[in-house]
Design a protein around this motif. Sequence first.
Motif, PDB file in Angstrom:
ATOM      1  N   PRO A  30       0.797  -1.229   0.000  1.00 16.09           N
ATOM      2  CA  PRO A  30       0.000   0.000   0.000  1.00 16.09           C
ATOM      3  C   PRO A  30       0.832   1.284   0.000  1.00 16.09           C
ATOM      4  O   PRO A  30       0.486   2.236  -0.698  1.00 16.09           O
ATOM      5  CB  PRO A  30      -0.834  -0.101   1.274  1.00 16.09           C
ATOM      6  CG  PRO A  30      -0.882  -1.551   1.582  1.00 16.09           C
ATOM      7  CD  PRO A  30       0.413  -2.122   1.096  1.00 16.09           C
ATOM      8  N   ALA A  31       1.920   1.322   0.741  1.00 15.72           N
ATOM      9  CA  ALA A  31       2.729   2.537   0.817  1.00 15.72           C
ATOM     10  C   ALA A  31       3.377   2.854  -0.525  1.00 15.72           C
ATOM     11  O   ALA A  31       3.380   4.013  -0.964  1.00 15.72           O
ATOM     12  CB  ALA A  31       3.791   2.395   1.908  1.00 15.72           C
ATOM     13  N   ALA A  34       0.594   3.807  -3.201  1.00 17.62           N
ATOM     14  CA  ALA A  34       0.027   5.138  -2.950  1.00 17.62           C
ATOM     15  C   ALA A  34       0.901   6.255  -3.505  1.00 17.62           C
ATOM     16  O   ALA A  34       0.401   7.342  -3.818  1.00 17.62           O
ATOM     17  CB  ALA A  34      -0.215   5.333  -1.455  1.00 17.62           C
ATOM     18  N   ARG A  53      -3.783  10.919  -0.667  1.00 18.75           N
ATOM     19  CA  ARG A  53      -2.901   9.751  -0.689  1.00 18.75           C
ATOM     20  C   ARG A  53      -3.016   8.918   0.587  1.00 18.75           C
ATOM     21  O   ARG A  53      -2.955   7.694   0.538  1.00 18.75           O
ATOM     22  CB  ARG A  53      -1.465  10.222  -0.897  1.00 18.75           C
ATOM     23  CG  ARG A  53      -0.511   9.097  -1.192  1.00 18.75           C
ATOM     24  CD  ARG A  53       0.905   9.590  -1.356  1.00 18.75           C
ATOM     25  NE  ARG A  53       1.082  10.285  -2.619  1.00 18.75           N
ATOM     26  CZ  ARG A  53       2.083  11.118  -2.862  1.00 18.75           C
ATOM     27  NH1 ARG A  53       2.981  11.376  -1.929  1.00 18.75           N
ATOM     28  NH2 ARG A  53       2.203  11.693  -4.037  1.00 18.75           N
ATOM     29  N   GLN A  57      -3.787   4.911   0.746  1.00 18.00           N
ATOM     30  CA  GLN A  57      -2.932   3.918   1.405  1.00 18.00           C
ATOM     31  C   GLN A  57      -3.728   3.096   2.412  1.00 18.00           C
ATOM     32  O   GLN A  57      -3.593   1.866   2.460  1.00 18.00           O
ATOM     33  CB  GLN A  57      -1.744   4.600   2.081  1.00 18.00           C
ATOM     34  CG  GLN A  57      -0.774   3.601   2.671  1.00 18.00           C
ATOM     35  CD  GLN A  57       0.492   4.260   3.200  1.00 18.00           C
ATOM     36  OE1 GLN A  57       0.859   5.343   2.778  1.00 18.00           O
ATOM     37  NE2 GLN A  57       1.150   3.586   4.123  1.00 18.00           N
TER      38      GLN A  57
END
Length: 154
Positions: A30-31, A34, A53, A57
Motif C-alpha cells: 500500500p505505501a 500510494a 494519498r 494507502q
Amino acid sequence: MYRPPLPPFTEVSAIEKVRFAENSWNSRDPATVALAYTEDTRWRNRAEFLNGRDDVQAFLARKWNRELDYRLIKELWAFEGDRIAVRYAYEYHDDSGQWFRAYGNENWEFAVDGLMRARHCSINEHPIAEADRRFHWPLGPRPEYHPDLTHFGF
C-alpha cells in the motif's frame, strides 16, 4: 517527483503506464502503490469515496488484508491527453478459502508530473471455484509470458 510516462499519452506510453500500474498493484504494498497518486488524489471505488494519498494507502491496506493471494491484469481500453481508461480483472480468495474473480473499468486522470490525480472505478465480482482460476503466476508482477485479458475473453 515525476512518474513517467508523462501526459500527453501516446498509445505506447499509455500501454506502458497501464503495465506499471498493474505491476505496482500486484506488489500489494500500500505505501509504495500510494506514491503513484497525487497528495490530493480523488477516488471513487465502488461506493467508497477517497480523498488524498493517505486515504488511498489506508484503503489499499484494508483491501489486501481481505483479498488474499491477489493477482491482477489490466489492459488499456482508451486514452487521450492526460486520461487513460482501462479494463481489468483480478482473482483472490478470502480468509475462508473462497476464491473470487472481479471485473472492472477505471478512468484515470493524470497531473503533468505523471501522478494520478483522479481514479473512477466500477467493479463487479463473483465467487469462483479454485479450479476455475485463470491467473497462475507467483505472487508479484505478472510475467511477460502470461496471457492477458483478451486471451481469456474477459
